[in-house]
Design a protein around this motif. Sequence first.
Motif, PDB file in Angstrom:
ATOM      1  N   SER A 222     -17.825  -3.396  51.399  1.00 14.52           N
ATOM      2  CA  SER A 222     -17.578  -2.128  50.705  1.00 14.52           C
ATOM      3  C   SER A 222     -16.080  -1.912  50.607  1.00 14.52           C
ATOM      4  O   SER A 222     -15.297  -2.539  51.320  1.00 14.52           O
ATOM      5  CB  SER A 222     -18.234  -0.964  51.453  1.00 14.52           C
ATOM      6  OG  SER A 222     -17.672  -0.827  52.746  1.00 14.52           O
ATOM      7  N   LEU A 223     -15.694  -1.016  49.706  1.00 17.28           N
ATOM      8  CA  LEU A 223     -14.282  -0.639  49.598  1.00 17.28           C
ATOM      9  C   LEU A 223     -14.082   0.687  50.307  1.00 17.28           C
ATOM     10  O   LEU A 223     -14.850   1.631  50.094  1.00 17.28           O
ATOM     11  CB  LEU A 223     -13.847  -0.516  48.134  1.00 17.28           C
ATOM     12  CG  LEU A 223     -13.666  -1.812  47.361  1.00 17.28           C
ATOM     13  CD1 LEU A 223     -13.249  -1.521  45.923  1.00 17.28           C
ATOM     14  CD2 LEU A 223     -12.647  -2.718  48.020  1.00 17.28           C
TER      15      LEU A 223
ATOM     16  N   TYR B 252      -8.813   1.883  49.539  1.00 18.98           N
ATOM     17  CA  TYR B 252      -9.260   0.906  48.538  1.00 18.98           C
ATOM     18  C   TYR B 252      -9.110  -0.524  49.037  1.00 18.98           C
ATOM     19  O   TYR B 252      -8.884  -1.445  48.260  1.00 18.98           O
ATOM     20  CB  TYR B 252      -8.553   1.110  47.191  1.00 18.98           C
ATOM     21  CG  TYR B 252      -8.860   2.450  46.591  1.00 18.98           C
ATOM     22  CD1 TYR B 252     -10.082   2.686  45.983  1.00 18.98           C
ATOM     23  CD2 TYR B 252      -7.941   3.490  46.669  1.00 18.98           C
ATOM     24  CE1 TYR B 252     -10.389   3.922  45.448  1.00 18.98           C
ATOM     25  CE2 TYR B 252      -8.237   4.739  46.134  1.00 18.98           C
ATOM     26  CZ  TYR B 252      -9.457   4.943  45.528  1.00 18.98           C
ATOM     27  OH  TYR B 252      -9.765   6.174  45.021  1.00 18.98           O
TER      28      TYR B 252
ATOM     29  N   GLY C 178     -13.013  -5.737  44.861  1.00 25.61           N
ATOM     30  CA  GLY C 178     -14.320  -5.116  45.016  1.00 25.61           C
ATOM     31  C   GLY C 178     -15.470  -5.798  44.298  1.00 25.61           C
ATOM     32  O   GLY C 178     -16.599  -5.326  44.358  1.00 25.61           O
TER      33      GLY C 178
ATOM     34  N   THR D 272     -18.505  -6.535  46.431  1.00 30.72           N
ATOM     35  CA  THR D 272     -19.321  -5.413  46.891  1.00 30.72           C
ATOM     36  C   THR D 272     -20.533  -5.185  45.987  1.00 30.72           C
ATOM     37  O   THR D 272     -21.563  -4.711  46.437  1.00 30.72           O
ATOM     38  CB  THR D 272     -18.498  -4.114  46.983  1.00 30.72           C
ATOM     39  OG1 THR D 272     -18.075  -3.727  45.680  1.00 30.72           O
ATOM     40  CG2 THR D 272     -17.293  -4.288  47.884  1.00 30.72           C
TER      41      THR D 272
ATOM     42  N   HIS E 155      -8.679  -7.340  47.186  1.00 34.29           N
ATOM     43  CA  HIS E 155      -9.418  -6.083  47.305  1.00 34.29           C
ATOM     44  C   HIS E 155      -9.899  -5.555  45.949  1.00 34.29           C
ATOM     45  O   HIS E 155      -9.842  -4.361  45.681  1.00 34.29           O
ATOM     46  CB  HIS E 155      -8.572  -5.034  48.038  1.00 34.29           C
ATOM     47  CG  HIS E 155      -8.065  -5.531  49.357  1.00 34.29           C
ATOM     48  ND1 HIS E 155      -8.845  -5.531  50.484  1.00 34.29           N
ATOM     49  CD2 HIS E 155      -6.885  -6.093  49.698  1.00 34.29           C
ATOM     50  CE1 HIS E 155      -8.160  -6.054  51.488  1.00 34.29           C
ATOM     51  NE2 HIS E 155      -6.962  -6.402  51.033  1.00 34.29           N
TER      52      HIS E 155
ATOM     53  N   LEU F 140     -10.919  -3.753  51.180  1.00 36.44           N
ATOM     54  CA  LEU F 140     -12.242  -4.280  51.454  1.00 36.44           C
ATOM     55  C   LEU F 140     -12.571  -4.116  52.932  1.00 36.44           C
ATOM     56  O   LEU F 140     -11.754  -4.403  53.802  1.00 36.44           O
ATOM     57  CB  LEU F 140     -12.313  -5.768  51.071  1.00 36.44           C
ATOM     58  CG  LEU F 140     -13.682  -6.421  51.222  1.00 36.44           C
ATOM     59  CD1 LEU F 140     -14.675  -5.848  50.218  1.00 36.44           C
ATOM     60  CD2 LEU F 140     -13.577  -7.921  51.057  1.00 36.44           C
TER      61      LEU F 140
END
Length: 134
Positions: A100-101, A106, A88, A91, A86, A108
């Motif tokens: 998106s996060l 926080y 990011g 993204t 995760h 994904l």
Amino acid sequence: MKKRVNLTFPRSVVQMPVTYRLAKDFNIAANIIRGQVAPNQVGKLVLELSGDIDQLDAAIDWMKANNINVSLTTGEIIIDEETCVHCGLCTGVCPTESLSLNQNTYKLQFRQQTCVVCEQCIPTCPVQAITTNL
């Protein structure tokens, strides 16, 4: 109708104005999702083609007749939840914002329905959690 295609151009036709010819000769709208084209090198494009089904088929036949390798993209992006950290990074390269996060957790988030399988996220992932089922 829409079709997503991967095109691979040999050196001999890399300078051919393909998207122009698709529009002019076949009335096809070509949205370039991803491209890597350089003079005197093999070129690659990921296109989303829109138009009449008969015109799409005729355009694909024309590209094949001009030594352009055409393959239809029907796969999906797959995210390994166990491997994903995760971070990011993916993204930032997603042109459709399908990745998106979550602002609260926080973590994904992935919206499959808006993904165009451009595969830009795959090389960006530092832990190789993103693949495709093509």
